[in-house]
Design a protein around this motif. Structure first.
Motif, PDB file in Angstrom:
ATOM      1  N   SER A  18       0.822  -1.193   0.000  1.00  0.00           N
ATOM      2  CA  SER A  18       0.000   0.000   0.000  1.00  0.00           C
ATOM      3  C   SER A  18       0.865   1.256   0.000  1.00  0.00           C
ATOM      4  CB  SER A  18      -0.917  -0.037   1.218  1.00  0.00           C
ATOM      5  OG  SER A  18      -1.688   1.121   1.271  1.00  0.00           O
ATOM      6  N   ALA A  67       2.375   1.728  -3.405  1.00  0.00           N
ATOM      7  CA  ALA A  67       1.395   2.225  -4.382  1.00  0.00           C
ATOM      8  C   ALA A  67       1.197   3.732  -4.261  1.00  0.00           C
ATOM      9  CB  ALA A  67       0.059   1.502  -4.199  1.00  0.00           C
ATOM     10  N   THR A  68       1.187   4.231  -3.039  1.00  0.00           N
ATOM     11  CA  THR A  68       0.992   5.673  -2.846  1.00  0.00           C
ATOM     12  C   THR A  68       2.063   6.486  -3.553  1.00  0.00           C
ATOM     13  OG1 THR A  68       1.144   4.874  -0.572  1.00  0.00           O
ATOM     14  CG2 THR A  68       0.012   6.939  -0.915  1.00  0.00           C
ATOM     15  N   SER A 121       2.115   5.583  -7.901  1.00  0.00           N
ATOM     16  CA  SER A 121       1.014   6.033  -8.740  1.00  0.00           C
ATOM     17  C   SER A 121       1.152   7.495  -9.188  1.00  0.00           C
ATOM     18  CB  SER A 121      -0.296   5.788  -8.004  1.00  0.00           C
ATOM     19  OG  SER A 121      -1.356   6.298  -8.750  1.00  0.00           O
ATOM     20  N   GLY A 172       3.496   8.107 -11.931  1.00  0.00           N
ATOM     21  CA  GLY A 172       3.158   7.601 -13.260  1.00  0.00           C
ATOM     22  C   GLY A 172       3.579   6.164 -13.510  1.00  0.00           C
ATOM     23  N   TYR A 173       3.965   5.471 -12.474  1.00  0.00           N
ATOM     24  CA  TYR A 173       4.342   4.070 -12.654  1.00  0.00           C
ATOM     25  C   TYR A 173       3.189   3.146 -12.269  1.00  0.00           C
ATOM     26  CZ  TYR A 173       9.255   4.995 -13.578  1.00  0.00           C
ATOM     27  OH  TYR A 173      10.430   5.399 -14.142  1.00  0.00           O
ATOM     28  N   ASN A 174       3.137   2.027 -12.953  1.00  0.00           N
ATOM     29  CA  ASN A 174       2.198   0.981 -12.580  1.00  0.00           C
ATOM     30  C   ASN A 174       2.853   0.062 -11.568  1.00  0.00           C
ATOM     31  OD1 ASN A 174       0.415   1.918 -14.566  1.00  0.00           O
ATOM     32  ND2 ASN A 174       1.472   0.696 -16.104  1.00  0.00           N
ATOM     33  N   LEU A 175       2.042  -0.476 -10.700  1.00  0.00           N
ATOM     34  CA  LEU A 175       2.562  -1.432  -9.718  1.00  0.00           C
ATOM     35  C   LEU A 175       2.144  -2.834 -10.107  1.00  0.00           C
ATOM     36  CD1 LEU A 175       3.850  -2.332  -7.094  1.00  0.00           C
ATOM     37  CD2 LEU A 175       1.746  -1.725  -5.913  1.00  0.00           C
TER      38      LEU A 175
END
Lengths: 322, 322
Positions: B81, B84-85, B88, B91-94
């Motif tokens: 989590s 992800a914060t 995102s 501009g990157y995907n997880l």
DNA sequence: AAGGTTGATGCAACCGATTGCAGACCTAGC
DNA sequence: GCTAGGTCTGCAATCGGTTGCATCAACCTT
């Protein structure tokens, strides 16, 4: 030294790139002899396919995105885990997006993902129509995507029926936020089962699925003159808060009140007392949703919802009323 | 009707694709007038950039992969989590990969991800050298990637010191599996602190971080003639199993024995008694690891490890020995 | 022996963007 | 009036594979 490309392999093997490509994706279309030469060349160059290039040509991304409302919440991560087990062998990547921090619109884009698995009922349907979508757990009103769901009404009925079987007559129900699909379904099941067993209408307390609202429900319960002996709460989190608060006031569970939760999140097994609850098959929900999505991507799916069975897990928080 | 491409926008705007591309990525290189025309054309066609194509050209993927040993484990999902914060907004995907079901090698491939965040200490270092990598929580021997870690030794010392402060003299420690980096560091801290406070050497029981091994540790404790009054367990899960098993045998916590865990996983707050434990800042560990990785990708990083502070969370499972 | 298959391979266009280089045009300086 | 410099734009190659179509040899039929 740059990474070897398919051209390098082709040159070394003395064939065209087309042949190398075919040797990789449809080996049977290439003679055994050429294939062997190519394999040798691949080994020698240390060639590895560039997936980005292949995917561009194939107009796909090889990724599935899961939209979760809160990645840190174990309820969702167990579903994710199920999704991962299915996606990985199928060759798909699992992209995870937390809808609190990421704009879901980003992933509606076909150049990001091939499909979506939505665990968040509050995502607007307009976002989702562009890509193959499966929703899990919460139906989204206005979206005609297949869902992987449980029968919330029947599940709630199981809880109430269990109370009835134990001999409880006065039942209470702590709901989720009114208007929420899950809330309404569980409420309907609660009332239906109570009436089916000839019990008086359940006492209702509104909650919001959170721990704090469970604590507030306990306050409400304490202030009642004619307290329900069986309390069914629409989430385990609320049940935790409820029991914790009651214990703080010297109320014994299940001595003074029996409690049933909903979800079977991992921790409730370790509470004292262990919580009787409705188990949602989260791993299976993840697996099935991924399978359904793959079926859609392969063009064979039937559009219907999948309803997974729930289970009443008996632990120590329910007993015969005294 | 097909999805509009950059060519369609260019044709409608009466310019070349090069200009459209520039209008999108470096607007200042295009005259205001042309830009306006292009924007109109984009709106009219409903054009949206194809990221796959851009990424191919840029030799990047726009994705970061997190390797987790067990996605269903809340300990990891909270770190995720945090990751992800940060990712995102950048501009990157997880991409998430469970190392139980996915071969990590798959993601060592540059055409899959731009970098790796490794939460699994058992991933072989050979897999990781190919891409920028940050390790979280567990150092990987033989890998020279920056780590985002805690000071396990100091953390363990905090626990033991707390026991000493309360007046406990006979301390026990349930370890993780021997040989594990975390195990050894926590063990070292335990022994160091005990000796620093003049306590006898702690009694050791080997566990494996799991709930079941905590239960076994309880059996071992019950069979001791001279039982430690303060038990420090190297994971909260073990502490849960330990306490549960003791309670089943009528032993009171903290009445008969004080217990400290490690991690501060969410559920231990809701146990009875609430568990005193060492909190790892999991969200922050995720954030920092993502930031470090982004720094590496942008070419400005210092290769050092980041040590994050832990905290002793006081709850009801520790008390003065009787 | 001519015509028809079949199997293996190559050519070159294509997926959808980006970007180095060069040309066109405009302005300013001398 | 001519040139240098700057701004804006287009051409075409490129990222790294995939694949429809064409070619060609070998084999089969009758």
């Amino acid at each position: 030294m740059n990474r070897p490309r398919i051209t390098d392999v082709a040159r070394l093997a003395g064939v065209s790139t087309a042949t190398v490509s075919r040797a990789l994706s449809r080996p049977e279309r290439v003679s055994a002899e050429t294939r062997a030469t190519i394999e040798r060349a691949i080994a020698e160059t240390g060639y590895r396919l560039n997936h980005a290039a292949r995917n561009l040509r194939h107009q796909r991304t090889g990724s599935i995105v899961a939209l979760v409302p809160n990645l840190a919440n174990p309820y969702f991560s167990q579903i994710l885990s199920g999704i991962a087990t299915v996606l990985s062998p199928a060759g798909y990547n699992l992209l995870v997006a937390d809808t609190r921090t990421t704009n879901p619109l980003r992933y509606a884009d076909p150049s990001h993902a091939d499909g979506l698995i939505v665990l968040d009922g509050s995502v607007p349907p307009s976002v989702l129509i562009e890509r193959p979508t499966v929703v899990v757990s919460e139906q989204i009103p206005g979206l005609s995507a297949p869902g992987v769901l449980i029968d919330n009404e029947a599940a709630a009925a199981m809880a109430v029926t269990h109370f009835a079987d134990l001999g409880h007559r006065k039942i209470g129900h702590v709901t989720g936020p009114r208007g929420n699909v899950l809330t309404e379904q569980r409420l309907a099941g609660t009332e239906r089962a109570a009436s089916a067993r000839g019990l008086p209408a359940p006492v209702l307390i509104e909650g919001d699925f959170s721990l704090a609202s469970g604590r507030r429900a306990a306050q409400a319960w304490l202030e009642m003159t004619d307290r329900p002996t069986g309390m069914f709460l629409a989430s385990d989190e609320m049940a935790c808060g409820f029991i914790g608060e009651l214990q703080r006031h010297g109320i014994g569970v299940p001595r003074d009140v029996s409690v049933i939760g909903f979800d079977d999140i991992e921790m409730v097994e370790h509470l004292t007392p262990g919580l009787t609850t409705i188990r949602q098959p989260r791993g299976a929900m993840g697996c099935v949703s991924a399978e359904r999505l793959l079926a859609i991507l392969n063009g064979n799916d039937d559009e219907s919802d999948t309803i997974l069975p729930v289970e009443l897990i008996l632990r120590a928080s329910t007993a015969i009323p005294r």
